[in-house]
Scaffold this motif. Structure first.
Motif, PDB file in Angstrom:
ATOM      1  N   LEU A 439     -26.007 -15.546   3.850  1.00  0.00           N
ATOM      2  CA  LEU A 439     -25.782 -16.522   2.785  1.00  0.00           C
ATOM      3  C   LEU A 439     -24.659 -15.999   1.901  1.00  0.00           C
ATOM      4  O   LEU A 439     -24.742 -14.895   1.373  1.00  0.00           O
ATOM      5  N   LEU A 441     -22.725 -16.482  -1.516  1.00  0.00           N
ATOM      6  CA  LEU A 441     -22.807 -17.165  -2.808  1.00  0.00           C
ATOM      7  C   LEU A 441     -21.553 -16.863  -3.611  1.00  0.00           C
ATOM      8  O   LEU A 441     -21.102 -15.714  -3.653  1.00  0.00           O
ATOM      9  N   TYR A 443     -20.074 -16.975  -7.383  1.00  0.00           N
ATOM     10  CA  TYR A 443     -20.466 -17.115  -8.789  1.00  0.00           C
ATOM     11  C   TYR A 443     -19.198 -17.241  -9.642  1.00  0.00           C
ATOM     12  O   TYR A 443     -18.274 -16.442  -9.493  1.00  0.00           O
ATOM     13  N   ILE A 449     -28.232 -16.083 -11.020  1.00  0.00           N
ATOM     14  CA  ILE A 449     -29.326 -16.662 -10.231  1.00  0.00           C
ATOM     15  C   ILE A 449     -30.602 -16.155 -10.885  1.00  0.00           C
ATOM     16  O   ILE A 449     -30.737 -14.959 -11.153  1.00  0.00           O
ATOM     17  N   HIS A 452     -36.342 -15.001  -8.587  1.00  0.00           N
ATOM     18  CA  HIS A 452     -36.862 -15.655  -7.380  1.00  0.00           C
ATOM     19  C   HIS A 452     -37.184 -14.549  -6.373  1.00  0.00           C
ATOM     20  O   HIS A 452     -36.823 -13.386  -6.584  1.00  0.00           O
ATOM     21  N   ASP A 454     -37.367 -13.590  -1.954  1.00  0.00           N
ATOM     22  CA  ASP A 454     -36.918 -14.006  -0.622  1.00  0.00           C
ATOM     23  C   ASP A 454     -38.090 -13.769   0.330  1.00  0.00           C
ATOM     24  O   ASP A 454     -37.949 -13.108   1.348  1.00  0.00           O
ATOM     25  N   HIS A 606     -36.484 -11.022  -8.104  1.00  0.00           N
ATOM     26  CA  HIS A 606     -35.219 -10.471  -8.577  1.00  0.00           C
ATOM     27  C   HIS A 606     -34.314 -11.567  -9.134  1.00  0.00           C
ATOM     28  O   HIS A 606     -34.452 -12.741  -8.779  1.00  0.00           O
ATOM     29  N   VAL A 608     -30.003 -12.066 -10.630  1.00  0.00           N
ATOM     30  CA  VAL A 608     -28.690 -11.414 -10.702  1.00  0.00           C
ATOM     31  C   VAL A 608     -27.803 -12.208 -11.649  1.00  0.00           C
ATOM     32  O   VAL A 608     -27.732 -13.442 -11.548  1.00  0.00           O
ATOM     33  N   ARG A 617     -17.362 -13.741  -8.497  1.00  0.00           N
ATOM     34  CA  ARG A 617     -18.125 -12.759  -7.713  1.00  0.00           C
ATOM     35  C   ARG A 617     -18.612 -13.444  -6.443  1.00  0.00           C
ATOM     36  O   ARG A 617     -19.053 -14.605  -6.488  1.00  0.00           O
ATOM     37  N   ALA A 619     -21.454 -12.871  -3.482  1.00  0.00           N
ATOM     38  CA  ALA A 619     -22.609 -12.076  -3.024  1.00  0.00           C
ATOM     39  C   ALA A 619     -22.909 -12.547  -1.616  1.00  0.00           C
ATOM     40  O   ALA A 619     -23.057 -13.750  -1.369  1.00  0.00           O
ATOM     41  N   THR A 621     -25.514 -12.141   1.422  1.00  0.00           N
ATOM     42  CA  THR A 621     -26.850 -11.602   1.684  1.00  0.00           C
ATOM     43  C   THR A 621     -27.250 -11.897   3.123  1.00  0.00           C
ATOM     44  O   THR A 621     -27.230 -13.064   3.545  1.00  0.00           O
ATOM     45  N   ARG A 623     -30.069 -11.599   6.228  1.00  0.00           N
ATOM     46  CA  ARG A 623     -31.508 -11.481   6.482  1.00  0.00           C
ATOM     47  C   ARG A 623     -31.777 -11.666   7.967  1.00  0.00           C
ATOM     48  O   ARG A 623     -30.938 -12.190   8.697  1.00  0.00           O
TER      49      ARG A 623
HETATM   50  O1  LIG Z   1     -26.244 -12.393  -6.015  1.00  0.00           O
HETATM   51  C1  LIG Z   1     -26.843 -11.510  -5.421  1.00  0.00           C
HETATM   52  O2  LIG Z   1     -26.425 -10.356  -5.349  1.00  0.00           O
HETATM   53  C2  LIG Z   1     -28.198 -11.777  -4.790  1.00  0.00           C
HETATM   54  C3  LIG Z   1     -28.412 -13.160  -4.354  1.00  0.00           C
HETATM   55  C4  LIG Z   1     -29.854 -13.422  -4.086  1.00  0.00           C
HETATM   56  O3  LIG Z   1     -30.696 -13.034  -4.841  1.00  0.00           O
HETATM   57  C5  LIG Z   1     -30.268 -14.156  -2.898  1.00  0.00           C
HETATM   58  O4  LIG Z   1     -29.420 -14.550  -2.088  1.00  0.00           O
HETATM   59  O5  LIG Z   1     -31.484 -14.356  -2.738  1.00  0.00           O
END
Ligand SMILES: O=C(O)CCC(=O)C(=O)O
Length: 651
Positions: A439, A441, A443, A449, A452, A454, A606, A608, A617, A619, A621, A623
């Motif tokens: 994913l 993201l 920002y 964020i 929440h 995962d 968590h 962020v 920024r 991010a 992620t 998984r």
């Molecule tokens: O922005 C981040 O570093 C983490 C993003 C996040 O928490 C997520 O993708 O679940």
């Protein structure tokens, strides 16, 4: 209600505005929300309001200070007996003509009568064929007024059925002809009460338009600031100049009115399809790393956790050099490994500096997804995202892009995160699956964020992320229910409470639990049943036999009583708030974080946020998504084959 500084500035009237709620071409009458519940399809007032209630205070302050209020009517409001064009529709500015208490289901609550401010112009929602409005000076109708013999308050006649005192502190409140109003549902408004018009309001402020045209201002800002597209202002919605619809910024590129490509957004919630051709794409100029990071954002190389009252990491400069490794052991849940990058790592060809540039030069297809749990269905997330590989929760399966065909930068990111995943877990003597989902993201300025997890059952236990560009802070805390031991809304005790170390009232809660399960005094929290299966097994063993003198219900009731006794003895200030952060990590450009442990996602959450005046920024992620939880035809999306420089070995 939209309020600020205890002024009511706006109100949404949607479904269930209470008994006698009313809307015509110029007047709106509604109850002030909150405190009622649906019972057998009927709205029942459960909790009364008084003058100390926040909404009552706001509406009173706005009335006293002649503050106009913008009203919005929702599609679910059927008082106009017409189909409304949008999910939410801006009506106009109104003045607060009257605020008064009523009584229903034994509770007192407040009603408001709004009058449209500009009554010289026909309202857009006026009935078809309605005559042009009469000039204000010709509207002479006024309700009868009486002085209450008990409290001497002068009050107008509001209801057809008779006059009542509306001073809630008077003995004659809610009485007609000396008799209590027993069935308030039978009351109807007096015609004069609906038809009178209050003296025109002297407008106190230069009220901005309720349907602002932001486009000229946006065009100007784009010329002044080549990075306007990541600014806070650029993240807000605009009003479509063609069809007057509110358009949120759903796309990284800008605003598009039509619904195409929106799978679960606001339009889907509203069940409409919009084909309006208007779009406004922003001009883009890539940000250098320095511009993205912004000035004044301190760049600590150590986490805040390392220097203050948070959970302390174990720090190693040698374990996975040239990274500095911060490892957090989250007792009873898992561990978090923070790979702290440095200049050497970031400047390597193909490394984080190059990735940051390449990602900006690529049309990634970033867009905002609707929040899964939103107060208002269709509300979009703050940040922009795009999903690669097997579909993840934010996207409908069709919206996830295959790794095959993704740009080189995406494959290199995947290579880094695969390496980090394997190395972090191996450093603890474990193994785990390689990621098959990514994913991305994006920002903008000041975005974050919220808390929440995962922890979906479709996910493997390991999650790895790479940060590029502006610095951010990642906060990790125990979820409310595990921290406090009960569910926030219902105050229901957790039957399977893991009593995690560092939860609130840890020792007392553990003692109660050990008593409950008949465990020896020396037993630790890890001896408590952790899941339904273990719990049911214990229950069957202990209460399954007839000879037990107590039933499970009695046993549970005793535990519950003792628990709440214990809770009551703790000062309120210390026991009701949001759980404190356990870990705070400073994520800088090039850093990676690996979280491992199913329970980490189950018990912790968590958040962020981009730090200081950081402007951009990314991010990323990665998984592992369990294949059997995904449609078979989506499986190939998760396949990839890294070659050459895409394979990362930690340098
Ligand atoms: O922005 C981040 O570093 C983490 C993003 C996040 O928490 C997520 O993708 O679940």
């Amino acid at each position: 209600m939209y309020y600020k500084d205890e002024y009511c500035w706006g109100l949404l009237i949607n479904e269930d505005c209470g008994a006698r709620s009313y809307v015509d071409d110029e007047v709106v009458i509604t109850r002030l929300g909150g405190g009622s519940e649906k019972e057998n399809g009927k709205l029942v007032v459960k909790k009364g309001q008084d003058e100390t209630n926040l909404l009552v205070r706001c509406i009173m302050k706005s009335k006293i200070n002649n503050q106009e209020v913008g009203l919005v009517i929702g599609k679910k409001n059927n008082l106009l007996n017409r189909k409304l064009p949008h999910h939410y529709n801006v009506m106009d500015y109104f003045q607060i003509a009257k605020v008064w208490p009523e009584k229903q289901d034994g509770q007192v609550f407040y009603k408001v009568r709004f009058e449209k401010l500009n009554i010289s112009k026909k309202s857009w929602w006026a009935r078809k064929g309605a005559p042009d409005p009469m000039p204000h000076e010709q509207r002479t109708m006024h309700p009868v007024e009486k002085v209450c013999p008990t409290c001497t308050t002068k009050e107008m006649q509001v209801y057809k059925q008779g006059w009542t005192c509306l001073n809630r502190h008077c003995g004659d409140f809610w009485k007609i002809n000396g008799h209590d109003i027993t069935n308030s549902m039978d009351l109807t408004f007096h015609d004069a009460f609906l038809e009178y018009r209050a003296p025109p309001l002297k407008r106190v402020s230069d009220t901005p338009s309720l349907v602002p045209d932001r486009l000229p201002e946006i065009a100007k800002k784009e010329v002044e600031d080549p990075h306007f597209y990541v600014s806070r202002e650029a993240m807000r919605g605009i009003v479509c100049p063609t069809c007057r619809r509110c358009i949120p910024r759903r796309f990284w590129e800008g605003w598009k009115c039509a619904d195409d490509g929106v799978d679960q957004g606001a339009s889907a919630a509203a069940n409409t399809t919009n084909k309006c051709p208007f779009q406004k794409w922003l001009s883009f100029q890539p940000l250098s790393l320095e511009e993205a990071i912004g000035t004044g954002s301190a760049k600590p190389r150590r986490d805040s956790s390392a220097s203050s009252g948070y959970l302390q990491p174990e720090i190693s400069d040698t374990l996975l050099a040239p990274y500095t490794i911060h490892t957090y052991e989250v007792e009873g849940a898992g561990y978090i490994v923070h790979f702290v990058a440095n200049k050497e790592i970031n400047e390597r060809p193909g490394g984080p500096n190059d990735l940051f540039k390449e990602l900006q030069d690529t049309q990634l297809g970033l867009r905002r997804f609707p929040l899964i749990q939103a107060m208002v269905k269709g509300t979009l997330q703050a940040q922009f995202g795009v999903n690669y590989g097997l579909p993840y929760k934010f996207v409908v399966p069709s919206a996830s892009l295959a790794f095959n065909g993704a740009c080189d930068a995406i494959h290199r990111v995947l290579g880094r995160l695969t390496w980090a995943t394997q190395r972090a877990v191996a450093s603890k003597g474990h193994t785990t699956e390689c990621p098959n989902e990514l994913l991305v993201l994006g920002y903008g300025e000041g975005q974050k964020i919220g808390y929440h997890d995962d922890g979906e059952d479709s996910l493997g236990p390991t999650i790895a992320s790479l940060s590029l560009g502006a610095p951010s802070t990642m906060s990790i805390r125990m979820k409310y229910r595990y921290y406090h031991g009960f569910i926030k809304k219902s105050h229901r005790l957790l039957d399977i409470d893991p009593v995690l170390p560092k939860c609130e009232n840890y020792e007392k809660r553990l003692e109660l639990k050990k008593n409950f399960y008949n465990l020896p005094e020396t037993a630790g929290y890890n001896k408590l049943p952790e899941n339904k299966e273990e719990y049911e097994k214990w229950k069957a063993e202990r209460f399954g036999k007839e000879k037990n003198p107590k039933t499970y219900r009695e046993w549970w009731q005793e535990y519950k009583n003792a628990w709440w006794e214990m809770y009551k003895s703790i000062p309120e200030k210390e026991s009701r708030g949001s759980p404190p952060d356990l870990i705070k990590m400073e994520l800088n450009h090039g850093d990676m974080v690996v979280m491992h442990g199913e329970k980490l996602q189950q018990y912790y959450e968590h958040a962020v946020s981009v730090k200081g005046n950081g402007k951009l920024r990314f991010a990323m992620t990665a998984r592992y998504i369990k294949r059997d939880k995904v449609d078979k035809e989506d499986w190939p999306k998760g396949d990839f084959h890294l070659t050459g420089e895409q394979i990362y070995n930690g340098g």
